[in-house]
Design an enzyme around this catalytic site. Structure first.
Site, short mmCIF file in Angstrom:
data_model
loop_
_atom_site.label_atom_id
_atom_site.label_comp_id
_atom_site.label_asym_id
_atom_site.label_seq_id
_atom_site.Cartn_x
_atom_site.Cartn_y
_atom_site.Cartn_z
N GLU A 7 -9.15 5.41 -59.06
CA GLU A 7 -8.76 6.02 -60.33
C GLU A 7 -8.88 7.54 -60.30
OE1 GLU A 7 -10.65 3.95 -63.59
OE2 GLU A 7 -9.49 2.14 -63.16
N LYS A 37 -5.58 -3.62 -72.78
CA LYS A 37 -4.74 -3.52 -71.58
C LYS A 37 -3.53 -4.44 -71.76
CE LYS A 37 -8.46 -2.72 -68.21
NZ LYS A 37 -9.49 -3.44 -67.41
N GLU A 78 -19.07 0.02 -71.49
CA GLU A 78 -18.07 -1.07 -71.44
C GLU A 78 -18.55 -2.17 -70.50
OE1 GLU A 78 -14.20 0.48 -70.36
OE2 GLU A 78 -13.64 -1.41 -69.40
N HIS A 88 -13.61 -0.20 -57.21
CA HIS A 88 -12.61 0.86 -57.11
C HIS A 88 -12.91 1.88 -56.01
CE1 HIS A 88 -11.51 0.10 -61.61
NE2 HIS A 88 -11.14 -0.87 -60.81
N HIS A 141 -5.50 2.09 -68.99
CA HIS A 141 -4.71 1.88 -67.77
C HIS A 141 -5.32 0.73 -66.98
CE1 HIS A 141 -7.70 4.41 -65.16
NE2 HIS A 141 -8.31 3.66 -66.04
N ARG A 142 -4.77 0.44 -65.79
CA ARG A 142 -5.41 -0.44 -64.82
C ARG A 142 -5.72 0.39 -63.58
NH1 ARG A 142 -5.75 -5.92 -66.43
NH2 ARG A 142 -7.54 -5.69 -65.03
N SER A 143 -6.55 -0.15 -62.70
CA SER A 143 -6.87 0.63 -61.50
C SER A 143 -5.65 0.76 -60.58
CB SER A 143 -8.06 0.02 -60.76
OG SER A 143 -7.84 -1.35 -60.52
N ASP A 166 -14.15 -5.49 -72.28
CA ASP A 166 -12.90 -5.46 -71.51
C ASP A 166 -12.67 -6.86 -70.94
OD1 ASP A 166 -10.88 -5.10 -69.65
OD2 ASP A 166 -12.02 -3.82 -68.31
N LYS A 195 -8.39 5.42 -72.14
CA LYS A 195 -9.10 5.51 -70.86
C LYS A 195 -8.04 5.47 -69.78
CE LYS A 195 -11.32 2.05 -68.61
NZ LYS A 195 -12.36 1.16 -68.07
N GLN A 217 -18.96 0.65 -62.12
CA GLN A 217 -17.59 0.91 -61.67
C GLN A 217 -17.07 2.29 -62.07
OE1 GLN A 217 -14.40 -2.31 -61.89
NE2 GLN A 217 -13.77 -0.98 -63.58
N GLU A 218 -17.43 2.74 -63.27
CA GLU A 218 -16.86 4.00 -63.76
C GLU A 218 -17.91 4.82 -64.50
OE1 GLU A 218 -13.46 2.91 -66.17
OE2 GLU A 218 -12.85 1.41 -64.71
N SER A 255 -10.59 -5.28 -60.77
CA SER A 255 -11.73 -6.03 -61.31
C SER A 255 -11.22 -6.81 -62.52
CB SER A 255 -12.86 -5.07 -61.71
OG SER A 255 -12.46 -4.21 -62.74
N ASP A 314 -18.21 2.35 -67.58
CA ASP A 314 -17.69 0.99 -67.51
C ASP A 314 -18.45 0.32 -66.38
OD1 ASP A 314 -16.46 -1.41 -67.37
OD2 ASP A 314 -14.49 -0.67 -66.75
P1 PGA Z 1 -9.22 -2.82 -63.35
O1 PGA Z 1 -10.32 -1.79 -63.84
O2 PGA Z 1 -7.90 -2.31 -63.76
O3 PGA Z 1 -9.44 -2.88 -61.87
O4 PGA Z 1 -9.54 -4.13 -64.04
C1 PGA Z 1 -10.29 -1.11 -65.04
C2 PGA Z 1 -11.40 -1.55 -65.93
O5 PGA Z 1 -12.21 -2.44 -65.57
O6 PGA Z 1 -11.50 -1.06 -67.05
ZN ZN Z 2 -13.40 -2.33 -67.57
#
Ligand code: PGA
Ligand code: ZN
Length: 423
Positions: free
Chosen positions: A210, A337, A286, A160, A365-367, A312, A388, A168-169, A42, A245
């Site tokens: 994740e 990131k 987030e 994800h 991190h990243r996904s 983010d 995170k 998403q999270e 994402s 998130d």
């Molecule tokens: P991504 O997701 O690494 O797929 O961008 C992580 C996030 O959105 O924080």
């Molecule tokens: Zn995010």
């Protein structure tokens, strides 16, 4: 101080089986450093460019052989450079690339080198990476060194997973603990209880990108009620909080947010979050709104001043966007990131601008991840206080937590765990 002797890049696979860049750096004194670059799903549209070959015959177009080859051009520019000044090394790569979004060499090529050089330098200094990073970037570590509070993504949705969950999270945030290792244990125990609760309710306990569960729950409310129950039944009551998130850019189109089967305006989305916050102990949200909906962020920030509001996709670890956000008071925290911006130095600039504004920085991190645990060291070295890095399963996630356990052990009595969230 030694100089850069060789840089060697290769294509490896990330946690989704997608190619990514790994770089080896050898210094003149024989010290060695290796680093692997993560990859998002994402991704924010303002991120630095992740260079992919686009040849459909190779990994469906996702191979990174051009980026790997670009490390040879970088070597021509950096061979013999002293590693004493990391900002200069990164600056040279930025100049060599010459574009604002690192489109020529690729942020994946540049970042792989930047991280590998940091590792080689730490090896040359015979010190841990977190310590080397703190020194290089002027962080004064006191008697106590902060371990980060982990935001653990135990339920995966959005891009994800195919759970159908819009958010998403859904994360658990251990607040009331004295040690990182105890906070991690609480997370792992809650994860076990959550698995049983989902199983007993007839849901799948397969995991998403994740490492969090990805059940086909009806909506966010149901997701958070599972999390709240798991925390309660694991015996952690008030000590563990919740975070989200939303990655709202992914469910935004033409002014409308499609979430939980509803179609909401930016203002109505604020109310939607307020309702969730009133029901569950949510301390951090987030990307509540889409990446260019600054007004949406400002409205939520005003409506919920106690909440940690993290940008983010909004900020993409870019100091110019963070500066705009600080001016507008559009958030009070920044997700960090490395590959959104493409060098360690620029990432540190983003962290330090955030900290100077009195905001929180959350290293992430990243996904798509690898076994590289650089971010654990970045979070400690830069004293960000939060990290995170996914759920309590899958080595690509857990390796960062495990590295933090080792750092806590190395720190001994100097290790400190303080949560910015009340317990
Ligand atoms: P991504 O997701 O690494 O797929 O961008 C992580 C996030 O959105 O924080
Ligand atoms: Zn995010």
């Amino acid at each position: 101080m030694p100089t850069i002797q060789t840089l060697k890049a290769r294509q490896i696979l990330d946690s989704r089986g997608t190619p990514t860049v790994e770089v080896d750096c050898l210094l003149s004194d024989g010290s060695f450093g290796r680093a692997a670059v993560p990859s998002g799903a994402s991704t924010g549209s303002h991120e630095a460019l992740e260079l992919r070959d686009g040849d459909k015959k190779l990994y469906g177009g996702k191979s990174v052989l051009k980026a790997v080859a670009n490390v040879e051009h970088i070597l021509e520019a950096l061979q013999g450079a002293e590693v004493a000044d990391h900002r200069k090394i990164d600056g040279n790569m930025i100049t060599l690339d010459g574009t604002t979004n690192k489109t020529k060499l690729g942020a994946n090529a540049i970042l792989g080198v930047s991280m590998a050089v940091c590792r080689a330098r730490a090896a040359s200094e015979k010190r841990s990476l977190w310590q080397s990073l703190a020194d290089q970037f002027g962080v004064k570590l006191g008697k106590q060194v902060k371990l980060p509070v982990p935001m653990m993504n135990v339920m995966n949705g959005g891009k994800h997973a195919d759970s159908g969950l819009s958010l998403q999270e859904c994360m658990i945030v251990p607040a009331g603990f004295d040690r990182f290792s105890d906070a991690l244990r609480a997370g792992a125990e809650i994860f076990m209880v959550l698995k049983k609760l989902l199983h007993d309710a007839g849901y799948s306990t397969a995991v998403g990108d994740e490492g969090g569960f990805a059940p086909h729950v009806k909506d966010s409310n149901e997701a958070f009620s599972f999390l709240a129950r798991a925390i309660e039944e694991a015996g952690y009551g008030a000590h563990v909080k919740l975070g989200i998130d939303c990655a709202a850019s992914e469910f935004y189109k033409d002014g409308i947010y499609a979430v939980d089967g509803k179609k909401l305006t930016s203002a109505a989305l604020v109310k939607f979050y307020e309702e969730l916050v009133s029901r569950y102990p949510i301390v951090s949200i987030e990307d509540s709104h889409s990446e260019d909906d600054w007004d949406g962020f400002v409205a939520l920030r005003k409506a919920q001043p106690e909440l940690q509001l993290v940008g983010d996709d909004l900020f993409v670890t870019n100091v110019s966007r963070i500066k705009t956000g600080i001016g507008k008071q559009a958030a009070n925290a920044v997700l960090i990131k490395l590959n959104q911006i493409g060098t360690v130095s620029e990432t540190v600039d983003a962290i330090q601008m955030t900290q100077k504004a009195g905001w929180n920085a959350v290293v992430s991190h990243r996904s798509g991840e690898t076994e590289d645990a650089f971010i654990a060291h970045l979070a400690v070295g830069l004293q960000t206080g939060q990290i995170k890095t996914g759920s309590l399963s899958r080595t690509d996630r857990v390796c960062k937590y495990n590295e933090l356990l080792r750092i806590e052990e190395e720190l001994g009595a100097r290790a400190q765990y303080v949560s910015p969230f009340e317990s």
